[in-house]
Design an enzyme around this catalytic site. Structure first.
Site, PDB file in Angstrom:
ATOM      1  N   HIS A   1      47.411  37.505  31.519  1.00  8.50           N
ATOM      2  CA  HIS A   1      47.755  36.559  32.583  1.00  8.50           C
ATOM      3  C   HIS A   1      47.820  35.151  32.014  1.00  8.50           C
ATOM      4  O   HIS A   1      47.384  34.891  30.898  1.00  8.50           O
ATOM      5  CB  HIS A   1      46.636  36.510  33.647  1.00  8.50           C
ATOM      6  CG  HIS A   1      46.278  37.787  34.282  1.00  8.50           C
ATOM      7  ND1 HIS A   1      46.678  38.120  35.548  1.00  8.50           N
ATOM      8  CD2 HIS A   1      45.491  38.810  33.869  1.00  8.50           C
ATOM      9  CE1 HIS A   1      46.167  39.288  35.902  1.00  8.50           C
ATOM     10  NE2 HIS A   1      45.442  39.732  34.902  1.00  8.50           N
TER      11      HIS A   1
ATOM     12  N   GLU B   1      42.906  36.134  30.750  1.00  4.37           N
ATOM     13  CA  GLU B   1      43.672  34.958  31.177  1.00  4.37           C
ATOM     14  C   GLU B   1      43.854  34.012  29.994  1.00  4.37           C
ATOM     15  O   GLU B   1      42.895  33.693  29.287  1.00  4.37           O
ATOM     16  CB  GLU B   1      42.914  34.185  32.266  1.00  4.37           C
ATOM     17  CG  GLU B   1      42.707  34.945  33.550  1.00  4.37           C
ATOM     18  CD  GLU B   1      43.880  34.850  34.518  1.00  4.37           C
ATOM     19  OE1 GLU B   1      44.896  34.198  34.171  1.00  4.37           O
ATOM     20  OE2 GLU B   1      43.774  35.434  35.610  1.00  4.37           O
TER      21      GLU B   1
ATOM     22  N   HIS C   1      50.885  40.521  33.713  1.00  6.43           N
ATOM     23  CA  HIS C   1      50.670  40.641  35.159  1.00  6.43           C
ATOM     24  C   HIS C   1      52.000  40.903  35.867  1.00  6.43           C
ATOM     25  O   HIS C   1      52.069  41.646  36.843  1.00  6.43           O
ATOM     26  CB  HIS C   1      50.015  39.349  35.678  1.00  6.43           C
ATOM     27  CG  HIS C   1      49.333  39.498  36.999  1.00  6.43           C
ATOM     28  ND1 HIS C   1      48.767  38.438  37.658  1.00  6.43           N
ATOM     29  CD2 HIS C   1      49.137  40.583  37.803  1.00  6.43           C
ATOM     30  CE1 HIS C   1      48.248  38.876  38.801  1.00  6.43           C
ATOM     31  NE2 HIS C   1      48.450  40.162  38.909  1.00  6.43           N
TER      32      HIS C   1
ATOM     33  N   ASP D   1      53.345  35.723  35.560  1.00  8.37           N
ATOM     34  CA  ASP D   1      52.581  35.426  34.343  1.00  8.37           C
ATOM     35  C   ASP D   1      52.454  36.668  33.444  1.00  8.37           C
ATOM     36  O   ASP D   1      52.473  37.776  33.950  1.00  8.37           O
ATOM     37  CB  ASP D   1      51.204  34.842  34.712  1.00  8.37           C
ATOM     38  CG  ASP D   1      50.353  35.789  35.555  1.00  8.37           C
ATOM     39  OD1 ASP D   1      50.882  36.360  36.529  1.00  8.37           O
ATOM     40  OD2 ASP D   1      49.170  35.972  35.219  1.00  8.37           O
TER      41      ASP D   1
HETATM   42 ZN   LIG Z   1      47.931  36.870  36.685  1.00  4.36          ZN
END
Ligand SMILES: [Zn+2]
Length: 179
Positions: free
Chosen positions: A30, A112, A151, A161
């Site tokens: 992400h 992330e 994602h 993303d």
């Molecule tokens: Zn995401």
């Protein structure tokens, strides 16, 4: 191994038990930045720990009461924070499906990258992500190269993303070299 040794651990209330730890077979990449397109602040940490001061930025109003997390965050300088042990279920994917199997949070690990869809990620982030990915794949060998996704791949139309800025070819090549 439930924690990545090089990560700074951060207490996070946003996770729960997996239905079955042996289901882990997907890695989801992400991006996030809070406020949007600003780096280096403590917005991400605030969101994932449930301590975000929603008065600190106009964008934050829409995040009131939102309970999300990821297993790890990789900042622009390559520093990694871990919020959820890999053995447990982080709340990163939302409504999602991969190869016909829904509820990706149940069987995935979420990472992330501090960033946006369109701004190049840093070399330090790629290095950190490659090393982390290899560590995770050793612990969870069902995560084959084909089961490392964005994602956007598991929530198409809803999520974009890590975006066009993420160099999948370079990343996969580096992971392959490090096996
Ligand atoms: Zn995401």
């Amino acid at each position: 191994m439930n924690y990545y040794p090089s990560a700074v651990r951060v207490d996070c209330p946003h996770y729960d038990e997996r239905i079955n730890d042996s289901d882990v077979s997907l890695l989801v990449i992400h991006n996030i930045s809070l406020p949007p397109e600003e780096f280096g602040g403590d917005g991400i940490r605030g969101l994932f720990t449930g301590t975000l001061d929603i008065s600190a930025h106009s964008f934050y109003a829409q995040l009131k009461g939102v309970k999300v997390s990821a297993h790890c965050v990789i900042y622009r300088d390559g520093q990694i924070e871990q919020y959820v042990p890999f053995s447990h279920r982080a709340w990163h994917a939302g409504l999602s499906s991969f190869q016909g199997v829904s509820r990706c949070n149940d069987y995935s690990i979420g990472i992330e990258l501090e960033g946006t869809d369109t701004l190049a990620y840093t070399a330090a982030q790629y290095d950190a992500l490659v090393e982390l990915t290899c560590f995770i794949r050793k612990a969870y060998p069902r995560i084959t190269l084909g089961r490392i996704v964005g994602h956007n791949d598991i929530a198409p139309g809803r999520k974009t993303d890590p975006g066009i800025a993420f160099d999948w070819a370079y990343f996969r090549q580096q992971v392959n070299r490090n096996i």
